[in-house]
Write an enzyme that holds these catalytic residues in place. Structure first.
Site, PDB file in Angstrom:
ATOM      1  N   HIS A 268       0.829  -1.211   0.000  1.00  0.00           N
ATOM      2  CA  HIS A 268       0.000   0.000   0.000  1.00  0.00           C
ATOM      3  C   HIS A 268       0.869   1.270   0.000  1.00  0.00           C
ATOM      4  O   HIS A 268       0.945   1.932  -0.999  1.00  0.00           O
ATOM      5  CB  HIS A 268      -1.014   0.041   1.149  1.00  0.00           C
ATOM      6  CG  HIS A 268      -1.882  -1.173   1.226  1.00  0.00           C
ATOM      7  ND1 HIS A 268      -2.652  -1.598   0.171  1.00  0.00           N
ATOM      8  CD2 HIS A 268      -2.074  -2.082   2.234  1.00  0.00           C
ATOM      9  CE1 HIS A 268      -3.302  -2.706   0.517  1.00  0.00           C
ATOM     10  NE2 HIS A 268      -2.964  -3.023   1.761  1.00  0.00           N
ATOM     11  N   ASP A 319      -4.689  -8.674  -3.111  1.00  0.00           N
ATOM     12  CA  ASP A 319      -4.963  -8.395  -1.710  1.00  0.00           C
ATOM     13  C   ASP A 319      -6.218  -9.087  -1.168  1.00  0.00           C
ATOM     14  O   ASP A 319      -6.194 -10.267  -0.848  1.00  0.00           O
ATOM     15  CB  ASP A 319      -5.016  -6.866  -1.512  1.00  0.00           C
ATOM     16  CG  ASP A 319      -4.965  -6.450  -0.044  1.00  0.00           C
ATOM     17  OD1 ASP A 319      -4.847  -7.328   0.830  1.00  0.00           O
ATOM     18  OD2 ASP A 319      -5.059  -5.235   0.243  1.00  0.00           O
TER      19      ASP A 319
END
Ligand code: ZN
Length: 447
Positions: A268, A319
């Site tokens: 991220h 993810d």
């Protein structure tokens, strides 16, 4: 020796015509352009390398589409996380393997040929250790073996509920280890990977919320040179909590307390100051971007133009696995930048460059670095390749732009892993069996 022939193929040197790829023992043994198709075993149109998916939590595929109903208070990453913990309370090892089988079949069908499994569920439903502490790591390895996807397993160290070594909450009981039990988990994980021909073992402190700097320093040697991943600065609340605790931001704190270099992948890294962005870019570490999940969870937008402008490396991951699709991850990455900057072709970075090619090249190289396994159609590499439907993407240099931005339906025809054709006409050979088991599990969870 097997020979495949392609009308066009994307090689490390760029597009080439009439390409013969020779495959032996799962590896690319020879490549020749401008060849006659007559000697080939099989003929196809457009070939591109399989992409690495650098960040997955396979079990979360079971929640996909089930968290899109508005709750009583402001829905956020944090309310989603409570739903995720509740789903997890019900899953046993067979369930975990069935979900991973489904997720990995979908990854292969979507053009991903290796997955970085950021594996943080280790223990039984009451938090007690299984007889083999690597039971669930073994289930991820079994799913990779049966579906054929390449696996980089990243056992996750998780010890605390928030910054400053706070105790974990009840929803986190299946994740928790201390450095001593984590060392045993790493040994068990290495054993679980023995049967896989090109598996890679790394490790991942979950986040600076879940692991202290001292613990990170203690566990890093257990990776023995393998990849190191960590979630960082996904949410503004995480940044605020970190500032309140120590006066520094998460990325800042990580760089201050850990030697971050090329073995690291920061997942991220959404919320960074310009100074943090440049520092990450110059470190040689990979930014692990998960554009679909980051949009789904309302995380924010990664400062990609500043990061790539400073020489930063990135790859993409699925993810939460709410949607598994390589082309869609790359499209979402570019479109989020366009919306935020009110500009076009942001990630192309240079005049005359195709945006799709820039995105694909970066994700191929960054994903390979982050997962500790080479990528690309090149002699000596695993024969991990994807063929695209030429009717949809064309056979000219715009094929990647058309695949990423302009195909109305899946354009993937075949997918090979180590030279074995696992996907044909867009469908994995185990899809029916795996889907049946997965659908039954979803019914049980809904009951
Ligand atoms: Zn994650």
């Amino acid at each position: 020796m097997m020979r495949l022939w392609f009308e066009r193929a994307l090689l490390p040197t760029g597009w080439a015509d009439a390409v013969t790829v020779e495959i032996a023992n799962g590896l690319v043994a020879g490549i020749a352009a401008g060849t006659d198709s007559a000697d080939a075993d099989e003929r196809y149109t457009v070939a591109i390398p399989g992409l690495p998916n650098l960040h997955s939590h396979a079990f979360q595929r079971a929640m996909a589409g089930l968290t899109e109903v508005r709750g009583p208070v402001g829905d956020s990453f944090w309310t989603w996380r409570e739903q995720m913990y509740r789903t997890l309370d019900r899953l046993d090892p067979d369930d975990m393997e069935a979900i991973a089988n489904m997720a990995y079949v979908e990854m292969l069908e979507a053009g991903f040929t290796r997955v970085g499994e950021f594996h943080y569920v280790h223990h039984d439903r009451d938090g007690s250790h299984y007889a083999d502490i690597g039971e669930l790591a073994g289930r991820m390895a079994a799913a990779a073996a049966s579906t054929g996807i390449g696996l980089t397993l990243l056992p996750v160290f998780y010890a605390h509920g928030n910054f400053g070594g706070q105790p974990p909450n009840n929803g986190q009981r299946r994740f928790i280890n201390d450095p001593e039990s984590f060392a045993r988990l790493m040994e068990a994980s290495a054993r679980a990977l023995l049967g896989l021909p090109d598996a890679v073992l790394g490790l991942a402190p979950h986040s600076l919320r879940a692991a202290t700097a001292e613990e990170i320093a203690a566990i890093v040697p257990l990776a023995q040179g393998g990849p190191l991943h960590i979630h960082v600065a996904e949410q503004t609340r995480e940044v605020d909590d970190c500032l309140a605790w120590c006066g520094r931001r998460p990325v800042e704190l990580l760089f201050e307390t850990t030697e971050v270099g090329e073995r690291w992948c920061l997942i991220h890294a959404t919320h960074m100051t310009h100074a943090e962005t440049v520092r990450l870019a110059h470190s040689g570490a990979v930014a692990g971007l998960c554009p679909i999940t980051e949009a789904n969870l309302g995380d924010g937008i990664f400062p990609a133009d500043a990061f790539v402008g400073a020489g930063g490396r990135y790859g993409v991951g699925s993810d939460s696995n709410v949607l598994i699709d390589a082309a869609s991850e790359l499209r979402m990455l570019e479109y989020s930048q366009r919306l935020a900057r009110r500009a076009r072709n942001v990630m192309a970075m240079a005049e005359g460059r195709s945006t799709g090619t820039a995105l694909f090249d970066a994700a191929l190289a960054g994903g390979a670095q982050a997962l500790g396994a080479p990528s690309g159609i090149a002699v000596g590499n695993a024969a991990d390749m994807v063929s695209l439907d030429a009717e949809l993407v064309g056979e000219n240099a715009a094929a990647l732009d058309r695949w990423i931005f302009a195909t109305p339906r899946p354009a993937i025809d075949c997918v090979w892993r180590r030279g074995e054709r696992l996907v044909e006409r867009g469908v994995h050979r185990d899809r029916d069996r795996v889907t049946w088991r997965f659908a039954k599990l979803l019914d049980d969870l809904a009951a």
